[in-house]
Design a protein around this motif. Structure first.
Motif, PDB file in Angstrom:
ATOM      1  N   ILE A  21      57.482  74.003  73.885  1.00 39.79           N
ATOM      2  CA  ILE A  21      58.606  73.379  73.182  1.00 39.79           C
ATOM      3  C   ILE A  21      59.699  72.972  74.162  1.00 39.79           C
ATOM      4  O   ILE A  21      60.202  71.843  74.132  1.00 39.79           O
ATOM      5  CB  ILE A  21      59.140  74.348  72.099  1.00 39.79           C
ATOM      6  CG1 ILE A  21      58.078  74.502  70.997  1.00 39.79           C
ATOM      7  CG2 ILE A  21      60.458  73.851  71.526  1.00 39.79           C
ATOM      8  CD1 ILE A  21      58.378  75.528  69.959  1.00 39.79           C
ATOM      9  N   ARG A  80      49.782  81.935  62.242  1.00 40.13           N
ATOM     10  CA  ARG A  80      50.115  81.080  63.387  1.00 40.13           C
ATOM     11  C   ARG A  80      50.913  81.831  64.454  1.00 40.13           C
ATOM     12  O   ARG A  80      50.838  81.516  65.632  1.00 40.13           O
ATOM     13  CB  ARG A  80      50.924  79.869  62.889  1.00 40.13           C
ATOM     14  CG  ARG A  80      51.396  78.917  63.935  1.00 40.13           C
ATOM     15  CD  ARG A  80      52.114  77.734  63.305  1.00 40.13           C
ATOM     16  NE  ARG A  80      53.252  78.170  62.516  1.00 40.13           N
ATOM     17  CZ  ARG A  80      54.465  78.413  63.015  1.00 40.13           C
ATOM     18  NH1 ARG A  80      54.686  78.268  64.302  1.00 40.13           N
ATOM     19  NH2 ARG A  80      55.469  78.804  62.242  1.00 40.13           N
ATOM     20  N   ARG A  84      52.012  86.427  68.902  1.00 43.57           N
ATOM     21  CA  ARG A  84      53.109  86.187  69.862  1.00 43.57           C
ATOM     22  C   ARG A  84      53.529  87.499  70.529  1.00 43.57           C
ATOM     23  O   ARG A  84      53.222  88.591  70.031  1.00 43.57           O
ATOM     24  CB  ARG A  84      54.299  85.550  69.140  1.00 43.57           C
ATOM     25  CG  ARG A  84      54.062  84.070  68.804  1.00 43.57           C
ATOM     26  CD  ARG A  84      55.235  83.460  68.123  1.00 43.57           C
ATOM     27  NE  ARG A  84      55.036  82.011  67.926  1.00 43.57           N
ATOM     28  CZ  ARG A  84      55.905  81.254  67.257  1.00 43.57           C
ATOM     29  NH1 ARG A  84      56.978  81.790  66.708  1.00 43.57           N
ATOM     30  NH2 ARG A  84      55.697  79.955  67.117  1.00 43.57           N
ATOM     31  N   GLY A 149      69.866  72.629  60.950  1.00 41.11           N
ATOM     32  CA  GLY A 149      69.389  73.308  62.162  1.00 41.11           C
ATOM     33  C   GLY A 149      68.808  72.345  63.169  1.00 41.11           C
ATOM     34  O   GLY A 149      68.455  72.717  64.279  1.00 41.11           O
ATOM     35  N   GLY A 150      68.730  71.077  62.788  1.00 44.44           N
ATOM     36  CA  GLY A 150      68.094  70.104  63.678  1.00 44.44           C
ATOM     37  C   GLY A 150      69.024  69.522  64.721  1.00 44.44           C
ATOM     38  O   GLY A 150      68.586  68.997  65.740  1.00 44.44           O
TER      39      GLY A 150
HETATM   40  C1  HEM Z   1      64.884  72.780  63.747  1.00 45.68           C
HETATM   41  C2  HEM Z   1      64.120  72.095  64.579  1.00 45.68           C
HETATM   42  C3  HEM Z   1      62.665  72.420  64.864  1.00 45.68           C
HETATM   43  C4  HEM Z   1      61.795  73.234  64.234  1.00 45.68           C
HETATM   44  C5  HEM Z   1      62.031  74.085  62.995  1.00 45.68           C
HETATM   45  C6  HEM Z   1      60.553  73.172  64.959  1.00 45.68           C
HETATM   46  C7  HEM Z   1      59.442  73.912  64.656  1.00 45.68           C
HETATM   47  C8  HEM Z   1      58.266  73.900  65.360  1.00 45.68           C
HETATM   48  C9  HEM Z   1      57.132  74.717  65.067  1.00 45.68           C
HETATM   49  C10 HEM Z   1      57.047  75.711  63.925  1.00 45.68           C
HETATM   50  C11 HEM Z   1      56.174  74.444  65.970  1.00 45.68           C
HETATM   51  C12 HEM Z   1      54.792  75.080  66.118  1.00 45.68           C
HETATM   52  C13 HEM Z   1      54.989  76.153  67.165  1.00 45.68           C
HETATM   53  C14 HEM Z   1      53.775  77.021  67.320  1.00 45.68           C
HETATM   54  O1  HEM Z   1      52.981  77.120  66.367  1.00 45.68           O
HETATM   55  O2  HEM Z   1      53.625  77.593  68.408  1.00 45.68           O
HETATM   56  C15 HEM Z   1      56.716  73.446  66.848  1.00 45.68           C
HETATM   57  C16 HEM Z   1      56.026  72.929  67.920  1.00 45.68           C
HETATM   58  C17 HEM Z   1      56.603  72.114  68.852  1.00 45.68           C
HETATM   59  N1  HEM Z   1      57.915  71.669  68.840  1.00 45.68           N
HETATM   60 FE1  HEM Z   1      59.223  71.834  67.331  1.00 45.68          FE
HETATM   61  N2  HEM Z   1      60.666  72.313  65.998  1.00 45.68           N
HETATM   62  C18 HEM Z   1      61.950  71.847  65.985  1.00 45.68           C
HETATM   63  C19 HEM Z   1      62.522  71.008  66.907  1.00 45.68           C
HETATM   64  C20 HEM Z   1      61.898  70.603  68.047  1.00 45.68           C
HETATM   65  C21 HEM Z   1      62.533  69.819  69.081  1.00 45.68           C
HETATM   66  C22 HEM Z   1      63.973  69.332  69.010  1.00 45.68           C
HETATM   67  C23 HEM Z   1      61.602  69.623  70.034  1.00 45.68           C
HETATM   68  C24 HEM Z   1      61.705  68.874  71.333  1.00 45.68           C
HETATM   69  C25 HEM Z   1      62.462  67.804  71.489  1.00 45.68           C
HETATM   70  C26 HEM Z   1      60.384  70.273  69.615  1.00 45.68           C
HETATM   71  C27 HEM Z   1      59.233  70.285  70.347  1.00 45.68           C
HETATM   72  C28 HEM Z   1      58.072  70.912  69.958  1.00 45.68           C
HETATM   73  C29 HEM Z   1      56.830  70.868  70.725  1.00 45.68           C
HETATM   74  C30 HEM Z   1      56.596  70.105  72.034  1.00 45.68           C
HETATM   75  C31 HEM Z   1      55.905  71.626  70.030  1.00 45.68           C
HETATM   76  C32 HEM Z   1      54.437  71.890  70.391  1.00 45.68           C
HETATM   77  C33 HEM Z   1      53.711  70.749  69.666  1.00 45.68           C
HETATM   78  C34 HEM Z   1      52.214  70.867  69.827  1.00 45.68           C
HETATM   79  O3  HEM Z   1      51.700  71.990  69.876  1.00 45.68           O
HETATM   80  O4  HEM Z   1      51.593  69.794  69.880  1.00 45.68           O
HETATM   81  N3  HEM Z   1      60.588  70.857  68.394  1.00 45.68           N
HETATM   82  N4  HEM Z   1      57.994  73.109  66.444  1.00 45.68           N
END
Ligand code: HEM
Ligand SMILES: CC(C)=CCC/C(C)=C/CC/C(C)=C/COP(=O)(O)OP(=O)(O)O
Length: 301
Positions: A21, A80, A84, A149-150
């Motif tokens: 992330i 999921r 961790r 939260g975003g």
């Molecule tokens: C409130 C905002 C956000 C929430 C609730 C959120 C939530 C999540 C969740 C639940 C996952 C899956 C994680 C896992 O299973 O290990 C994820 C993956 C990810 N998030 Fe977000 N996210 C948010 C914002 C962002 C932002 C701002 C970025 C980057 C600019 C981001 C980048 C990523 C990336 C790169 C992944 C891994 C994607 C993949 O596995 O292909 N996220 N996010």
């Protein structure tokens, strides 16, 4: 030479920060700084680069570690997240992660304020919005949790931008941060539709986990369209001279990559399936990275 035990300790503390992330978060900070530096012809010193990259790594890693600590109860239940470091007791007691996250937060604030006051303010905002507003306050209470939260998601881009310039208009910085903000709903709601049973098991009211599938796919399609429409805004922005800041390179990239995202969201809308929602989710991060790469390349033209 590190012993096996020492290297496995480092690995588990690296893992608890959710590096996948913060790689993208840091990339948006680099993209914003590089783009602003080129467009405004303001050089960035090696020290400033180190402080931008180091502070955003520390800040994002801190936020992810502290939200992992905060969610240790539900993470132990969700398929999921149950493996961790904290729920699997590879970091035990959990308070070790709490102290680690707090140390990272301190490092991120000191290094951001060392850039300038605004970088420090946006770092503090990003930490507070993600850890307190999103994770502590809204995540388990409101289906709009990722909206308020975003904002933290746009903080790294703003830190990169204000590291280059804190004078004059911030329109370009806010638009680049806005690209991240409007991308979040599609990014997360496509995932939470895919794993809705997990979220319902722990009573986290993610919108597409609590709404009907029909409503969820419509919301995802609508937020995807909103994101793609927003993504062409940089092409219409002009500088003080009245000249366009960006060219067709960015416009065509935004249109083509946006069309792919819209097509994926229409596939989910027309034929809802776990595969369609997972595919849209997996494409979401590369899509955001491609937009920032296009901004960076276009800014050199
Ligand atoms: C409130 C905002 C956000 C929430 C609730 C959120 C939530 C999540 C969740 C639940 C996952 C899956 C994680 C896992 O299973 O290990 C994820 C993956 C990810 N998030 Fe977000 N996210 C948010 C914002 C962002 C932002 C701002 C970025 C980057 C600019 C981001 C980048 C990523 C990336 C790169 C992944 C891994 C994607 C993949 O596995 O292909 N996220 N996010
Ligand atoms: C500058 C600065 C400090 C910015 C912070 C921005 C930041 C860390 C954004 C990440 C948001 C994110 C991935 C939340 C994960 O949600 P979640 O905890 O609900 O995901 P999970 O269910 O996988 O644990």
């Amino acid at each position: 030479m590190l012993t096996t035990k020492a290297s496995s300790r480092i690995k588990v503390y690296y893992e608890v920060t959710k590096p996948k992330i913060w790689y993208l978060l840091v990339f948006t900070a680099i993209g914003a700084a590089f783009t602003a530096s080129n467009l405004y012809h303001i050089p960035i010193s090696p020290l400033t680069w180190c402080l931008v990259i180091g502070s955003v790594i520390a800040g994002s890693a801190s936020a992810n570690t502290l939200t992992n600590y905060n969610d240790r109860d539900i993470d132990a239940i969700m398929e999921r997240t149950k493996d961790r470091p904290i729920p699997s007791r590879r970091i035990f007691p959990a308070e070790k992660a709490l102290y680690f996250g707090l140390i990272l937060a301190a490092i991120s604030l000191v290094s951001a304020f060392a850039i300038n006051m605004w970088a420090g303010i946006f770092m503090a905002f990003g930490l507070a919005d993600n850890i307190l507003v999103y994770s502590k306050l809204l995540k388990r209470r409101s289906r709009t949790n990722i909206v308020l939260g975003g904002f933290s998601g746009g903080a790294p881009a703003m830190i990169g931008y204000v590291a280059v310039t804190t004078t004059g208009l911030w329109d370009l910085g806010l638009v680049m941060a806005g690209l991240v903000f409007v991308w979040i709903p599609m990014h997360i709601w496509s995932l939470t539709l895919h794993v809705k049973d997990d979220y319902n098991k722990v009573n986290v009211p993610m919108l597409t986990a609590v709404e009907s599938e029909k409503t969820s796919v419509r919301v995802i399609a609508g937020t995807t369209l909103m994101m793609v429409l927003f993504s062409v805004i940089p092409f219409f922005m002009t500088g003080i001279s009245g000249k366009h800041l960006f060219h067709e390179v960015y416009l065509y990239t935004a249109i083509v990559s946006g069309a792919i995202m819209i097509a994926l969201s229409v596939w989910l809308l027309v034929k809802p399936s776990e595969k369609a929602s997972w595919t849209l989710f997996k494409f979401s991060s590369p899509y955001l990275a491609i937009l920032f790469i296009a901004l960076m390349i276009d800014s050199t033209l």
